[in-house]
Design a protein around this motif. Sequence first.
Motif, mmCIF file in Angstrom:
data_model
loop_
_atom_site.group_PDB
_atom_site.id
_atom_site.type_symbol
_atom_site.label_atom_id
_atom_site.label_comp_id
_atom_site.label_asym_id
_atom_site.label_seq_id
_atom_site.Cartn_x
_atom_site.Cartn_y
_atom_site.Cartn_z
ATOM 1 N N CYS A 22 0.882 -1.172 0.000
ATOM 2 C CA CYS A 22 0.000 0.000 0.000
ATOM 3 C C CYS A 22 0.916 1.218 0.000
ATOM 4 C CB CYS A 22 -0.906 -0.014 1.209
ATOM 5 S SG CYS A 22 -1.947 1.441 1.378
ATOM 6 N N ALA A 23 1.052 1.822 -1.164
ATOM 7 C CA ALA A 23 1.930 2.975 -1.309
ATOM 8 C C ALA A 23 1.124 4.256 -1.167
ATOM 9 C CB ALA A 23 2.619 2.937 -2.664
ATOM 10 N N TYR A 80 2.806 -2.841 4.232
ATOM 11 C CA TYR A 80 2.741 -4.151 3.593
ATOM 12 C C TYR A 80 1.798 -5.087 4.344
ATOM 13 C CZ TYR A 80 7.087 -2.451 1.536
ATOM 14 O OH TYR A 80 8.021 -1.697 0.877
ATOM 15 N N LEU A 81 1.291 -6.043 3.620
ATOM 16 C CA LEU A 81 0.557 -7.138 4.232
ATOM 17 C C LEU A 81 1.137 -8.425 3.678
ATOM 18 C CD1 LEU A 81 -1.801 -7.887 6.142
ATOM 19 C CD2 LEU A 81 -3.224 -8.135 4.095
ATOM 20 N N LYS A 115 -10.069 7.477 6.737
ATOM 21 C CA LYS A 115 -10.494 8.581 5.887
ATOM 22 C C LYS A 115 -10.188 8.357 4.413
ATOM 23 C CE LYS A 115 -10.183 12.216 9.388
ATOM 24 N NZ LYS A 115 -9.685 13.585 9.685
ATOM 25 N N ASP A 116 -9.133 7.645 4.149
ATOM 26 C CA ASP A 116 -8.686 7.478 2.771
ATOM 27 C C ASP A 116 -8.571 5.989 2.446
ATOM 28 O OD1 ASP A 116 -6.753 10.107 3.792
ATOM 29 O OD2 ASP A 116 -8.144 10.348 2.110
ATOM 30 N N TRP A 117 -8.964 5.657 1.218
ATOM 31 C CA TRP A 117 -8.995 4.266 0.793
ATOM 32 C C TRP A 117 -8.337 4.106 -0.570
ATOM 33 C CZ3 TRP A 117 -11.340 0.177 3.515
ATOM 34 C CH2 TRP A 117 -11.994 0.559 4.688
ATOM 35 N N GLY A 118 -7.719 2.957 -0.766
ATOM 36 C CA GLY A 118 -7.191 2.631 -2.073
ATOM 37 C C GLY A 118 -8.257 1.998 -2.943
ATOM 38 N N GLN A 119 -7.872 1.636 -4.157
ATOM 39 C CA GLN A 119 -8.831 1.106 -5.117
ATOM 40 C C GLN A 119 -9.001 -0.406 -5.006
ATOM 41 O OE1 GLN A 119 -5.702 1.581 -5.770
ATOM 42 N NE2 GLN A 119 -5.100 -0.287 -6.835
#
Length: 127
Positions: A22-23, A80-81, A115-119
Amino acid sequence: QVQLVESGGGLVQTGGSLRLSCAASGRTFSNAAVGWFRQAPGKEREFVAAINRRGGSTYYADAVKGRFTISRDTAKNTVYLQMNSLKPEDTAVYYCAANADTIYTSVFTREGLYKDWGQGTQVTVSS
């Protein structure tokens, strides 16, 4: 606002491993609380793992405990996961989420705290 981009998903056999990334960009990520969630077809999105804003605390859903590890690289502005011993039931779209405004050092497991999410990135585990 933090822009998040997930990568690292793909197709893997049962028992295999993947590492999701997750960058972040747009704001400093180093003090953000970050979480991973996933959504399988026909199911609601669920919590997977989280790391607190200082990176000293992590928390995992029971379904992934002992198999997944969340970590952060502050220099790379990336979380990272690491997913090991993958099972077909891990198949889902995986999302990372962040809250860069929090002053709390607790880990966040609820979606509404981010608050913020990736795609999202697709993970498929074949049996």
